[in-house]
Scaffold this motif. Structure first.
Motif, mmCIF file in Angstrom:
data_model
loop_
_atom_site.group_PDB
_atom_site.id
_atom_site.type_symbol
_atom_site.label_atom_id
_atom_site.label_comp_id
_atom_site.label_asym_id
_atom_site.label_seq_id
_atom_site.Cartn_x
_atom_site.Cartn_y
_atom_site.Cartn_z
ATOM 1 N N MET A 1 0.853 -1.174 0.000
ATOM 2 C CA MET A 1 0.000 0.000 0.000
ATOM 3 C C MET A 1 0.902 1.242 0.000
ATOM 4 O O MET A 1 1.780 1.366 0.846
ATOM 5 C CB MET A 1 -0.884 -0.052 1.250
ATOM 6 C CG MET A 1 -1.606 1.202 1.570
ATOM 7 S SD MET A 1 -2.664 1.168 3.044
ATOM 8 C CE MET A 1 -3.132 -0.516 3.238
ATOM 9 N N PRO A 2 0.723 2.168 -0.943
ATOM 10 C CA PRO A 2 1.545 3.381 -1.001
ATOM 11 C C PRO A 2 1.385 4.253 0.255
ATOM 12 O O PRO A 2 0.284 4.388 0.781
ATOM 13 C CB PRO A 2 1.018 4.104 -2.241
ATOM 14 C CG PRO A 2 0.513 3.008 -3.112
ATOM 15 C CD PRO A 2 -0.106 2.030 -2.144
ATOM 16 N N ARG A 3 2.508 4.812 0.708
ATOM 17 C CA ARG A 3 2.520 5.640 1.916
ATOM 18 C C ARG A 3 3.137 6.996 1.640
ATOM 19 O O ARG A 3 3.950 7.154 0.737
ATOM 20 C CB ARG A 3 3.356 4.962 3.006
ATOM 21 C CG ARG A 3 2.789 3.634 3.446
ATOM 22 C CD ARG A 3 3.505 3.114 4.637
ATOM 23 N NE ARG A 3 3.148 3.954 5.771
ATOM 24 C CZ ARG A 3 3.698 3.834 6.980
ATOM 25 N NH1 ARG A 3 4.616 2.946 7.191
ATOM 26 N NH2 ARG A 3 3.332 4.620 7.949
ATOM 27 N N ILE A 4 2.774 7.958 2.479
ATOM 28 C CA ILE A 4 3.429 9.262 2.432
ATOM 29 C C ILE A 4 4.858 9.066 2.921
ATOM 30 O O ILE A 4 5.085 8.486 3.983
ATOM 31 C CB ILE A 4 2.689 10.291 3.305
ATOM 32 C CG1 ILE A 4 1.297 10.552 2.729
ATOM 33 C CG2 ILE A 4 3.484 11.589 3.404
ATOM 34 C CD1 ILE A 4 0.415 11.414 3.606
ATOM 35 N N VAL A 5 5.814 9.536 2.119
ATOM 36 C CA VAL A 5 7.225 9.335 2.450
ATOM 37 C C VAL A 5 8.014 10.639 2.567
ATOM 38 O O VAL A 5 9.178 10.622 2.967
ATOM 39 C CB VAL A 5 7.914 8.405 1.424
ATOM 40 C CG1 VAL A 5 7.325 7.007 1.480
ATOM 41 C CG2 VAL A 5 7.838 8.980 0.010
ATOM 42 N N HIS A 6 7.383 11.759 2.204
ATOM 43 C CA HIS A 6 8.128 13.014 2.163
ATOM 44 C C HIS A 6 7.131 14.173 2.153
ATOM 45 O O HIS A 6 5.997 14.010 1.725
ATOM 46 C CB HIS A 6 8.962 13.052 0.866
ATOM 47 C CG HIS A 6 9.936 14.160 0.754
ATOM 48 N ND1 HIS A 6 11.180 14.137 1.338
ATOM 49 C CD2 HIS A 6 9.877 15.336 0.082
ATOM 50 C CE1 HIS A 6 11.836 15.233 1.033
ATOM 51 N NE2 HIS A 6 11.058 15.994 0.275
ATOM 52 N N PHE A 7 7.553 15.323 2.636
ATOM 53 C CA PHE A 7 6.735 16.531 2.506
ATOM 54 C C PHE A 7 7.625 17.654 1.998
ATOM 55 O O PHE A 7 8.840 17.634 2.171
ATOM 56 C CB PHE A 7 6.076 16.929 3.844
ATOM 57 C CG PHE A 7 7.055 17.337 4.912
ATOM 58 C CD1 PHE A 7 7.498 18.645 5.020
ATOM 59 C CD2 PHE A 7 7.545 16.408 5.820
ATOM 60 C CE1 PHE A 7 8.404 19.030 5.996
ATOM 61 C CE2 PHE A 7 8.442 16.781 6.803
ATOM 62 C CZ PHE A 7 8.877 18.093 6.887
ATOM 63 N N ASP A 8 7.004 18.620 1.332
ATOM 64 C CA ASP A 8 7.727 19.787 0.823
ATOM 65 C C ASP A 8 7.100 21.052 1.373
ATOM 66 O O ASP A 8 5.874 21.178 1.400
ATOM 67 C CB ASP A 8 7.655 19.854 -0.711
ATOM 68 C CG ASP A 8 8.569 18.850 -1.359
ATOM 69 O OD1 ASP A 8 9.796 18.970 -1.174
ATOM 70 O OD2 ASP A 8 8.062 17.955 -2.048
#
Length: 122
Positions: A1-8
């Motif tokens: 399942m795709p996950r949030i890995v980074h924020f900008d």
């Protein structure tokens, strides 16, 4: 399942924004050695739950932080996004040595990124 890995975080004044986030949260900033002006953000110990991010100069119209979700195939997921009523704002583009990124929006207009990791991206 795709996950949030980074924020900008977009900023009109990256130096001042770095100072703010460092003084408020203790976050550490390191200039990225890539083709654009970008700072990597370390938000805590890698053993602690959470994600790290980045900071760059604001692009026209950019508002708020953008979460990026790791996906196995940008092409597959942009098709899914469009078929379910979302939009692709910025089509797939390479980030050299990192992968391919696309900027999308959900059905409510919320902006997010999807990234397909690929260190051979040029």
């Amino acid at each position: 399942m795709p996950r949030i890995v980074h924020f900008d975080i977009p900023s009109d004044n990256p130096e001042l924004a770095q100072k703010f986030y460092h003084e408020v949260f203790g976050w550490e900033f390191n200039k990225w050695d890539g083709p654009m002006e970008y700072w990597m953000i370390k938000t805590g110990d890698d053993k602690q739950a959470g994600i790290n991010g980045g900071l760059a100069r604001r692009m026209p119209g950019q508002i708020g932080m953008t979460n990026t979700i790791d996906v196995p195939s940008i092409d597959e997921y942009t098709s899914k996004i469009i078929s379910k009523g979302g939009q692709v704002h910025t089509p797939k583009f390479p980030i050299p040595g990192v992968g391919h990124l696309a900027i999308c929006a959900d059905i409510d207009g919320n902006i997010f990124g999807i990234i397909q990791m690929d260190i051979s991206a040029k």
